[in-house]
Design a protein around this motif. Structure first.
Motif, PDB file in Angstrom:
ATOM      1  N   LEU A   1      -6.939  33.314  14.213  1.00  0.00           N
ATOM      2  CA  LEU A   1      -8.169  33.892  13.684  1.00  0.00           C
ATOM      3  C   LEU A   1      -9.113  34.207  14.833  1.00  0.00           C
ATOM      4  O   LEU A   1      -9.264  33.400  15.750  1.00  0.00           O
ATOM      5  CB  LEU A   1      -8.874  32.910  12.747  1.00  0.00           C
ATOM      6  CG  LEU A   1      -8.216  32.602  11.423  1.00  0.00           C
ATOM      7  CD1 LEU A   1      -7.273  31.441  11.560  1.00  0.00           C
ATOM      8  CD2 LEU A   1      -9.278  32.294  10.412  1.00  0.00           C
ATOM      9  N   GLN A   2      -9.748  35.353  14.766  1.00  0.00           N
ATOM     10  CA  GLN A   2     -10.817  35.709  15.695  1.00  0.00           C
ATOM     11  C   GLN A   2     -12.125  35.350  14.993  1.00  0.00           C
ATOM     12  O   GLN A   2     -12.331  35.743  13.848  1.00  0.00           O
ATOM     13  CB  GLN A   2     -10.772  37.206  16.020  1.00  0.00           C
ATOM     14  CG  GLN A   2     -11.747  37.632  17.081  1.00  0.00           C
ATOM     15  CD  GLN A   2     -11.385  37.086  18.445  1.00  0.00           C
ATOM     16  OE1 GLN A   2     -10.227  37.063  18.818  1.00  0.00           O
ATOM     17  NE2 GLN A   2     -12.378  36.628  19.176  1.00  0.00           N
ATOM     18  N   ILE A   3     -12.977  34.594  15.667  1.00  0.00           N
ATOM     19  CA  ILE A   3     -14.191  34.093  15.019  1.00  0.00           C
ATOM     20  C   ILE A   3     -15.410  34.571  15.796  1.00  0.00           C
ATOM     21  O   ILE A   3     -15.558  34.273  16.976  1.00  0.00           O
ATOM     22  CB  ILE A   3     -14.182  32.560  14.950  1.00  0.00           C
ATOM     23  CG1 ILE A   3     -12.914  32.078  14.244  1.00  0.00           C
ATOM     24  CG2 ILE A   3     -15.427  32.056  14.237  1.00  0.00           C
ATOM     25  CD1 ILE A   3     -12.696  30.591  14.324  1.00  0.00           C
ATOM     26  N   GLU A   4     -16.273  35.309  15.136  1.00  0.00           N
ATOM     27  CA  GLU A   4     -17.533  35.731  15.736  1.00  0.00           C
ATOM     28  C   GLU A   4     -18.615  34.772  15.283  1.00  0.00           C
ATOM     29  O   GLU A   4     -18.666  34.381  14.128  1.00  0.00           O
ATOM     30  CB  GLU A   4     -17.886  37.147  15.294  1.00  0.00           C
ATOM     31  CG  GLU A   4     -16.933  38.188  15.814  1.00  0.00           C
ATOM     32  CD  GLU A   4     -17.330  39.576  15.360  1.00  0.00           C
ATOM     33  OE1 GLU A   4     -18.530  39.808  15.116  1.00  0.00           O
ATOM     34  OE2 GLU A   4     -16.436  40.417  15.242  1.00  0.00           O
ATOM     35  N   GLY A   5     -19.479  34.364  16.189  1.00  0.00           N
ATOM     36  CA  GLY A   5     -20.577  33.494  15.822  1.00  0.00           C
ATOM     37  C   GLY A   5     -20.422  32.065  16.293  1.00  0.00           C
ATOM     38  O   GLY A   5     -21.260  31.226  15.985  1.00  0.00           O
ATOM     39  N   LEU A   6     -19.378  31.765  17.044  1.00  0.00           N
ATOM     40  CA  LEU A   6     -19.262  30.425  17.635  1.00  0.00           C
ATOM     41  C   LEU A   6     -20.143  30.399  18.877  1.00  0.00           C
ATOM     42  O   LEU A   6     -20.009  31.242  19.754  1.00  0.00           O
ATOM     43  CB  LEU A   6     -17.815  30.130  18.046  1.00  0.00           C
ATOM     44  CG  LEU A   6     -16.814  29.850  16.947  1.00  0.00           C
ATOM     45  CD1 LEU A   6     -15.444  29.600  17.556  1.00  0.00           C
ATOM     46  CD2 LEU A   6     -17.226  28.666  16.118  1.00  0.00           C
ATOM     47  N   PHE A   7     -21.052  29.453  18.936  1.00  0.00           N
ATOM     48  CA  PHE A   7     -21.917  29.407  20.108  1.00  0.00           C
ATOM     49  C   PHE A   7     -21.959  28.044  20.775  1.00  0.00           C
ATOM     50  O   PHE A   7     -22.622  27.875  21.786  1.00  0.00           O
ATOM     51  CB  PHE A   7     -23.335  29.873  19.764  1.00  0.00           C
ATOM     52  CG  PHE A   7     -23.998  29.051  18.695  1.00  0.00           C
ATOM     53  CD1 PHE A   7     -24.729  27.936  19.017  1.00  0.00           C
ATOM     54  CD2 PHE A   7     -23.875  29.408  17.369  1.00  0.00           C
ATOM     55  CE1 PHE A   7     -25.329  27.183  18.031  1.00  0.00           C
ATOM     56  CE2 PHE A   7     -24.482  28.661  16.380  1.00  0.00           C
ATOM     57  CZ  PHE A   7     -25.210  27.550  16.716  1.00  0.00           C
TER      58      PHE A   7
END
Length: 102
Positions: A27-33
């Motif tokens: 999975l590609q996850i946007e919003g992990l900081f």
């Protein structure tokens, strides 16, 4: 030093399945900081019955999941979403941020 915008902290990570078969998924996850979010995503994925093991890499913003049986993509994406929205305080914070225009 890169600053994290407050609104970014209040958003649930958005994920998309980039590869899936009967034994594994990516999975590609946007919003992990931060590492805390990555750990929450890992733990949430590991709680699914079909998952043998999951790991989340903060630097590449990807999660790798080893499966014991086929699983629906939506179930994986929901686990990522649930990891970020597990706390009612976070929902309240997003409403407050919207109210003040963040």
């Amino acid at each position: 030093m890169a600053w994290i915008k407050p609104r970014r902290m209040l958003r649930a990570p958005d994920s998309r399945v980039t590869a899936i078969d009967e034994q594994a998924a990516t999975l590609q996850i946007e919003g992990l900081f931060c590492g805390v979010c990555a750990n929450r995503v890992t733990n949430s994925l590991n709680q699914l019955d079909a998952v043998e093991a999951a790991s989340c890499d903060l630097e590449t913003a990807t999660a790798t999941v080893r499966l014991s049986r086929p699983v629906d993509e939506d179930e994986l994406r929901q686990a990522v979403f649930d990891a970020a929205w597990a706390k009612p305080l976070r929902r309240t914070a997003e409403r407050a941020a919207r109210a003040v225009g963040l």
